[in-house]
Design a protein around this motif. Sequence first.
Motif, mmCIF file in Angstrom:
data_model
loop_
_atom_site.group_PDB
_atom_site.id
_atom_site.type_symbol
_atom_site.label_atom_id
_atom_site.label_comp_id
_atom_site.label_asym_id
_atom_site.label_seq_id
_atom_site.Cartn_x
_atom_site.Cartn_y
_atom_site.Cartn_z
ATOM 1 N N GLU A 222 0.825 -1.210 0.000
ATOM 2 C CA GLU A 222 0.000 0.000 0.000
ATOM 3 C C GLU A 222 0.856 1.257 0.000
ATOM 4 O O GLU A 222 0.492 2.266 -0.615
ATOM 5 N N ALA A 223 2.004 1.219 0.668
ATOM 6 C CA ALA A 223 2.891 2.381 0.707
ATOM 7 C C ALA A 223 3.428 2.695 -0.696
ATOM 8 O O ALA A 223 3.543 3.863 -1.077
ATOM 9 N N VAL A 224 3.744 1.661 -1.465
ATOM 10 C CA VAL A 224 4.176 1.858 -2.854
ATOM 11 C C VAL A 224 3.049 2.492 -3.661
ATOM 12 O O VAL A 224 3.253 3.437 -4.434
ATOM 13 N N ARG A 225 1.840 1.968 -3.480
ATOM 14 C CA ARG A 225 0.684 2.495 -4.208
ATOM 15 C C ARG A 225 0.445 3.961 -3.873
ATOM 16 O O ARG A 225 -0.052 4.726 -4.711
ATOM 17 N N MET A 226 0.815 4.366 -2.658
ATOM 18 C CA MET A 226 0.620 5.752 -2.232
ATOM 19 C C MET A 226 1.817 6.634 -2.577
ATOM 20 O O MET A 226 1.879 7.784 -2.154
ATOM 21 N N GLY A 227 2.765 6.088 -3.349
ATOM 22 C CA GLY A 227 3.836 6.916 -3.886
ATOM 23 C C GLY A 227 5.157 6.866 -3.166
ATOM 24 O O GLY A 227 6.105 7.563 -3.555
ATOM 25 N N ALA A 228 5.288 6.059 -2.133
ATOM 26 C CA ALA A 228 6.516 6.036 -1.346
ATOM 27 C C ALA A 228 7.582 5.155 -1.980
ATOM 28 O O ALA A 228 7.299 4.252 -2.770
ATOM 29 N N LYS A 229 8.825 5.419 -1.620
ATOM 30 C CA LYS A 229 9.931 4.517 -1.918
ATOM 31 C C LYS A 229 10.057 3.596 -0.708
ATOM 32 O O LYS A 229 10.339 4.067 0.401
ATOM 33 N N VAL A 230 9.851 2.313 -0.906
ATOM 34 C CA VAL A 230 9.647 1.393 0.214
ATOM 35 C C VAL A 230 10.746 0.349 0.307
ATOM 36 O O VAL A 230 11.098 -0.308 -0.688
ATOM 37 N N THR A 231 11.277 0.193 1.510
ATOM 38 C CA THR A 231 12.192 -0.892 1.833
ATOM 39 C C THR A 231 11.482 -1.818 2.805
ATOM 40 O O THR A 231 10.961 -1.364 3.833
ATOM 41 N N LEU A 232 11.447 -3.094 2.480
ATOM 42 C CA LEU A 232 10.793 -4.093 3.318
ATOM 43 C C LEU A 232 11.858 -5.029 3.879
ATOM 44 O O LEU A 232 12.536 -5.735 3.135
ATOM 45 N N ILE A 233 12.012 -5.015 5.190
ATOM 46 C CA ILE A 233 12.941 -5.917 5.864
ATOM 47 C C ILE A 233 12.120 -7.054 6.447
ATOM 48 O O ILE A 233 11.287 -6.840 7.333
ATOM 49 N N SER A 234 12.336 -8.252 5.934
ATOM 50 C CA SER A 234 11.445 -9.361 6.273
ATOM 51 C C SER A 234 12.197 -10.550 6.842
ATOM 52 O O SER A 234 13.239 -10.954 6.321
#
Length: 406
Positions: free
Chosen positions: A225-237
């Motif tokens: 959802e953060a990507v869809r809202m325009g953010a540059k996203v890093t996911l640490i999983s």
Amino acid sequence: MSVLHGKTIVLGVCGGIAAYKAAALTSKLTQAGAIVRVIMTKSAVEFVAPLTFQTLSRHHVFVDTFDEKDPSVVSHINLADSADLVLVAPATANMIGKLALGLGDDMLSTTLLATMAPIWVAPAMNVHMYANPAVQHNMQTLLSRGVRFIEPGEGQLACGYVGKGRLAEPEEILAAIELHFKGEPRRLEGQRVLVTAGGTVERIDPVRYITNDSSGKMGYAIAEEAVRMGAKVTLISGPSALSAPEGVQLINVQSALDMREAVLARLDESNLIVKAAAVADYRPSVVSEQKIKKKSDSLTLELVKNPDILQEIGTLKKHQFIIGFAAETERLDEHAMDKLNRKNCDLIVGNDVSQEGAGFSGDTNVVRFYDRNGLVEALPIQSKKDVARRLLELAADRMHTAAGES
């Protein structure tokens, strides 16, 4: 020009007194420029005549699967294919059950099974029927499949009861549909968002480890959802069976120490940090290099406390907006507020994982948002994607407000 101009809305009308509101909704959608194709169940015809909807929509109304009005097409397939959105309003418990079970025994249910368009459901029924565990279970099933619900209102019902079950008002439904087609603003445009997800693995030996039930679904939904809202996203999983959402930079880690290192390395560059991971509180003090053999009837492990990543970034934060999670089994409000204050979070998401529809492995969640003043918002059961969207909307609004004040 209205955002609904030229959009095809297939409106399913089920049998209930609230069918009269569907007539008003048909009128409003048509006036907004939508092409409204109405399907009525045979029970719905007992409440409102098809001629009413035909007059308001200026299109034939479908009731009988076998009453093919155009020999060049199969009606329920044609309707399913032409729809930009399928809305069932009012939706009865019976139709919700059919959709959940994949049954298709009338014009509406077969169309619902055939469509690839978004499906929205606006329930309307007696308060006790709405609260019935079977109905709630069916709704949870549909939520997990991406069906969107328009929550019924509370008040005086036609049956005489007072409670939740009244069909949402036509104006409210129209506004939701318009927002859907308008497209939501990219509220996190230009922001760098760091999300942690999944559980961590704390090794005992090469073949054994300590972990928890986290699937990572909530964190992955937030990243998407953060990507869809325009953010540059890093996911640490931590370890997860999920695929990385498109547009997300995925960093895989194993242990709590690995996750801490990855988070701290990216702390300064992040604007919003969402700590959705279920990090192990303890790890074995000694990790055996070889598989531990069974030599006695018992085995004692000494565990040492893992660093508290959320508390550490709460102490170190400067400009960052930080969201934590509190998965509890009792006294949710008390424990969530305590965690928010101790760890210097801006928001915390609390959920009782013992509650039906909440927890780690499912596709739905039931959460409560808190800030330093207490409860901000309590969400009913809904998909983790919808929870993620609302959480990020709330965070974006507060970040923008803070930026404007600085």
